[in-house]
Design a protein around this motif. Structure first.
Motif, PDB file in Angstrom:
ATOM      1  N   CYS A   1       1.267  -1.246   0.256  1.00 26.26           N
ATOM      2  CA  CYS A   1       0.633   0.065  -0.220  1.00 26.26           C
ATOM      3  C   CYS A   1       0.967   1.365   0.083  1.00 26.26           C
ATOM      4  O   CYS A   1       0.382   2.585  -0.729  1.00 26.26           O
ATOM      5  CB  CYS A   1      -1.432   0.005   0.736  1.00 26.26           C
TER       6      CYS A   1
ATOM      7  N   CYS B   1      -4.383   2.093  -1.803  1.00 25.42           N
ATOM      8  CA  CYS B   1      -5.757   1.245  -0.701  1.00 25.42           C
ATOM      9  C   CYS B   1      -7.026   2.102  -0.134  1.00 25.42           C
ATOM     10  O   CYS B   1      -6.321   2.927   0.800  1.00 25.42           O
ATOM     11  CB  CYS B   1      -4.541  -0.056   0.311  1.00 25.42           C
TER      12      CYS B   1
ATOM     13  N   LYS C   1      -7.744  -2.973   3.148  1.00 28.82           N
ATOM     14  CA  LYS C   1      -6.326  -2.506   2.895  1.00 28.82           C
ATOM     15  C   LYS C   1      -5.853  -2.979   1.246  1.00 28.82           C
ATOM     16  O   LYS C   1      -5.051  -4.256   1.585  1.00 28.82           O
ATOM     17  CB  LYS C   1      -5.449  -3.435   4.247  1.00 28.82           C
TER      18      LYS C   1
END
Length: 975
Positions: free
Chosen positions: A72, A79, A84
């Motif tokens: 991320c 994200c 996530k």
């Protein structure tokens, strides 16, 4: 977990047989991973797959894509905060090259994929159709090929789809109509066919659209459309009326297409929100609707380069926000009435107008005084190439914001108003090709920002104002073709900004060239021709080291060419003709590799003309009208230069014999002879009154080793004696650089009292084209340029014989062994033993009864047809194909219906390289140049095929052949 994920991944349809390296690389990465991804490993693996498909990353944007960081945090990755998971992949304008990994289809939470302005190759993976959450897909400006994947329709939430400027083929798939949320669609500048399909009208959410093809009427269903852009999309047909019902349209661009028809008269009422109509570069006709005045929000009007006609009657006073009016290249013809230019009056309320462009519009009328009432925001006033007449109003000086004023190519007259000096911001100013008279106002010197000034081709008088020396930014000045007098002001020559060109030709300027010319060290082009300039050519010109073009012709210069000019090593064109210059031609002129055109004619130069550098190309230089010159190329026909210290001379001959016996005439053709004999004197140049060199039978006997059979062949013809006399008379006055020159003839008896006749031709040291093509003893080969030059020489000779001779001549036996090459590889056509001359008694009898040589003779001669120019063209076509392919027309390979003509014809147009002689193929370093060479080869073969067709009327005219070969040469010489 990682191994389990890899096993699962390996069984997915995304992973093909060629992805084993990917699995191995990912497996290796998990042995080193320091970050735990839990349930997000699918995204991690998909991103690593994306990286592995990138072959070039010049900005190293993917260096952060490693196991040391959470994905991320990788560059270009966004994200979601909750899960996530990857929601956006943005790597636009990063210089990336490679293919797009299909594993991107596993980024199931992806909402934006933006990879525009890179160099992605290959097809668009159909796996992208799995991304049901995807809203924005931008693959613009890449190199994707193949078709648009049909299953992109699976991206049901897609709002923006941008696939423009790629290499996509096929058509827009019908499944696209299922994208009910699509509002922004770009598909322009690809290789798609089928145009805009009608089913696209079903996507009623469309707001912005860029595409190409025919515009379907169904697009009128896009009631939410605000931006419709299909510029340079190969659009054709008319604009459907329904498009003009899209009342929310703001930006309407269909520029640079092939649209026809006219605009609806009510367009201004139908599109009230229109701010920028861009329809330039089409084929629209009719009047420009006056209702455009009702588009009160209009900012830019681009209707240039169409076929609009009729008077321009738009009331611009209602368009208070308009910034640009771009109407060049239409036909707003007027009738010379008082109100023809009245639209100018309506511009006074357009306080934001910055650009007014109406060049080449056939406007007829007087510029009104109200021209000065246009906005002081106006920076560009472009009215060139019309039919404006009358004077230039002094109110023009009120346009204080002007940076560009172009009124050239009209019929304006009177004096240039001194108010021009008020245009302090003016940078580009042109009044060329009008009828302005009187002096150039000193006030022009107030235009300190001026970079370009064009006042040529008027009737301006008086001196060149020295105030031009105040224009410190001036880089181009043209005052040519006026009536200016006096000296060239030194202040003008002290402007180091003058780098482009200085044009003062065709005036009445006097005096010498000031030495201050040396300050123009960066000047590229200088034109001083056709004045009354005197004195010597100043040596200071040698300091103008950037000159590429120098014209000093038509003056009264005297003395020698100064040696300081040797510094001008970048000079491409030098014309110093029509002066009183003297002395020898400087040696540095033939050493300039850049020099392409040289004119030294009509001076008093003396001595030898060089034969190297620019002097090696007869079409590149002229020395006419210099009676004391000698030597040089043969084509100049100058006297030979006297040799010092020796009276010995060698006479190289090429001899053609006709030997007469009671029952046999022996024709000795194509003999190469270096005849050495000591003589005290010999004429150096042929003329009408000169006497031919006498050569006896005994001398010729010795020269041919007793008529060795290796030097002659025999024809039998009872009419040869009469033909020989007639041909000698015909050829006596024929002169051409590409015809073999006759040195003398011999007519007498042999040692046995038999008649003996011979023609002696100029020696050709490089032999025949046949030997260059087919002799194993000749290790050197002809390159491509040499071959094309030889073919052009031969074609030029035929053109002369057929079309420019006082007596039209058909050669009758054109073939490589009859084409001889001099020391400069210039081709000369010889052996006219079969020639037929019109207008003489040779119409029935030629030197021999044989009509040509097998393989080169046109088919119509085989059925008894008379010789014609078309027959020579056929022989030339076969000759050309032999020169280019290296194959003789009687080669063993040509049987069972296959001929040299068919062999070449079948290779057109895509396989020409396969039939070209390997020694003629030029290997190029760049694809562009290689393509140009292939195009030239194809064009040359096409000429040969066109000349050698069976039907005489369908053969290419020889004068067209000459032009086409010259065009091919021009291309090859510039590669």
């Amino acid at each position: 977990m990682a191994i389990k994920t890899l096993t699962s991944l390996a069984s997915t349809p995304c992973l093909g047989q060629d992805d084993k390296e990917f699995v191995e690389a990912i497996s290796h990465s998990f042995h080193q991973v320091s970050v735990s991804y839990g349930d997000n490993e699918t995204d991690y693996l998909a991103l690593l797959s994306f990286k592995l498909k990138i072959t070039h990353d010049p900005y190293e944007v993917l260096t952060s894509w490693n196991h040391s960081f959470d994905f991320c945090d990788w560059s270009g990755i966004s994200c979601g905060k909750r899960h996530k998971r990857v929601t956006a992949l943005r790597l636009y304008s990063k210089g990336l090259k490679g293919s797009l990994s299909p594993h991107v289809g596993n980024l199931s939470f992806l909402r934006e994929l933006s990879l525009w302005n890179n160099s992605f190759l290959g097809t668009i993976p159909h796996e992208l159709g799995r991304l049901s959450r995807l809203r924005r897909l931008n693959l613009n400006i890449n190199e994707f090929n193949g078709v648009i994947p049909t299953n992109l329709s699976g991206c049901s939430n897609l709002e923006e789809l941008r696939l423009g400027r790629n290499k996509l083929v096929g058509s827009i798939p019908k499944e696209m109509s299922l994208l009910s949320k699509l509002s922004y669609f770009v598909i322009s500048i690809n290789k798609l066919t089928g145009g805009i399909p009608p089913f696209m009208g079903n996507i009623t959410s469309m707001e912005t659209f860029y595409a190409g093809g025919r515009i379907p009427d169904t697009l009128g269903l896009w009631k939410s459309l605000t931006i419709f852009v299909c510029g340079d999309c190969n659009l054709y047909g008319s604009i459907p009326p329904s498009i003009f019902n899209l009342s929310l349209l703001v930006y309407f661009s269909l520029a640079d297409n092939h649209l026809t028809g006219s605009l609806p008269s009510e367009i201004g009422n139908q599109l009230p929100n229109l701010e920028h109509p861009q329809l330039w570069g089409n084929e629209l006709t009719g009047v420009l609707p006056p209702s455009i005045s009702n588009c009160s929000k209009l900012r830019i009007l681009e209707m240039a380069y169409n076929n609009f006609s009729g008077k321009l009657t738009i009331d611009f006073s209602k368009l208070r926000d308009i910034n640009l009016i771009f109407l060049h290249g239409n036909n707003f013809h007027g009738r010379g009435e008082a109100d023809d230019m009245r639209f100018i009056d309506s511009l006074k309320n357009c306080t934001r107008l910055a650009y007014l462009g109406l060049s080449t519009c056939n406007l007829i009328g007087v510029l009104p005084i109200s021209i000065g009432n246009i906005s002081d925001q106006l920076t560009s006033l472009i009215l060139d190439d019309n039919q404006l007449f009358g004077s230039l109003p002094s109110s023009i000086g009120s346009l204080a914001g002007l940076t560009w004023l172009d009124l050239q190519s009209n019929r304006l007259k009177g004096k240039i108003p001194i108010t021009i000096g008020k245009l302090q911001k003016l940078q580009r100013f042109s009044l060329s090709r009008n009828q302005f008279s009187g002096p150039i106002p000193d006030a022009i010197g107030n235009l300190s920002l001026l970079t370009e000034l064009y006042l040529g081709s008027n009737k301006l008088e008086g001196h060149i104002p020295s105030s031009l020396g105040n224009c410190k930014n001036l880089n181009a000045l043209n005052l040519a073709d006026n009536r200016l007098s006096g000296n060239i002001p030194k202040q003008l020559l002290q402007l180091p900004s003058l780098t482009h060109f200085l044009g003062l030709s065709h005036n009445n300027l006097s005096g010498s060239i000031p030495s201050e010319i040396k300050d123009l060290k960066m000047l590229s082009e200088l034109y001083l021709s056709n004045n009354n300039l005197t004195g010597t050519i100043t040596s200071s010109l040698g300091e103008c080291i950037s000159l590429t073009v120098l014209y000093l012709s038509g003056n009264i210069f005297q003395g020698i060419i100064p040696s300081t000019l040797s510094s001008l090593r970048g000079l491409e064109v030098l014309n110093i003709s029509q002066n009183n210059l003297s002395g020898k031609i400087p040696q540095f002129l033939d050493k300039w590799s850049s020099l392409k055109v040289l004119n030294l004619s009509f001076n008093d130069f003396e001595g030898e003309v060089p034969v190297v550098g620019v002097f090696a190309n007869a079409s590149a230089f002229s020395v006419l009208g210099n009676s004391k010159l000698c030597g040089g190329l043969v084509t100049l026909k100058l006297p030979k230069c006297k040799e010092k210290g020796s009276k010995k001379k060698r006479f190289p001959f090429f001899i053609f014999f006709i030997v007469t016996a009671p029952t046999l005439f022996i024709v000795l053709c194509c003999v190469y002879l270096l005849y050495k004999k000591k003589r005290n004197s010999q004429p150096s140049q042929s003329s009408e009154n000169e006497r031919f060199l006498k050569v006896s039978y005994n001398e010729i006997l010795k020269a041919t080793d007793g008529f060795s059979t290796s030097k002659f062949f025999i024809f039998q013809n009872k009419g040869a004696h009469k033909s020989f006399l007639a041909e000698c008379e015909a050829w006596r006055n024929i002169r051409h650089r590409n015809l073999l020159k006759i040195i003398t003839s011999c007519s007498g008896t042999d040692f046995h009292g038999n008649d003996f006749k011979a023609l002696v031709y100029e020696f050709m040291p490089n032999g025949s084209v046949h030997n260059w093509l087919h002799s194993s003893a000749n290790t050197s080969k002809l390159n491509l340029l040499q071959r094309i030059n030889i073919l052009k020489d031969v074609a030029t000779a035929l053109d002369y014989l057929h079309n420019h001779c006082q007596t039209t001549i058909f050669h009758g036996d054109l073939k490589p062994s009859n084409i001889l090459l001099d020391e400069d590889m210039v081709a000369h056509v010889g052996d006219f033993g079969l020639a037929r001359l019109l207008g003489t008694d040779l119409n029935q009898n030629s030197s021999t009864g044989v009509k040509g040589t097998i393989g080169y003779t046109p088919p119509e001669y085989g059925i008894g047809s008379e010789m014609t120019s078309c027959g020579d063209v056929y022989s030339f076509g076969i000759l050309l194909l032999e020169v280019m392919t290296g194959k003789n027309p009687t080669d063993d390979m040509f049987n069972d219906g296959l001929s040299l003509h068919k062999f070449a014809y079948m290779a057109l147009p895509d396989h020409v390289v396969d039939v070209i002689d390997n020694d003629a193929i030029v290997r190029q370093r760049t694809e562009v140049n290689a393509k140009k060479v292939e195009e030239c080869l194809a064009a040359t073969i096409e000429i040969g095929v066109s000349c050698s067709v069976d039907s005489p009327p369908q053969r290419m005219k020889i004068e067209i052949v000459v032009n086409e070969l010259q065009r091919i040469l021009d291309v090859l010489q510039n590669i």
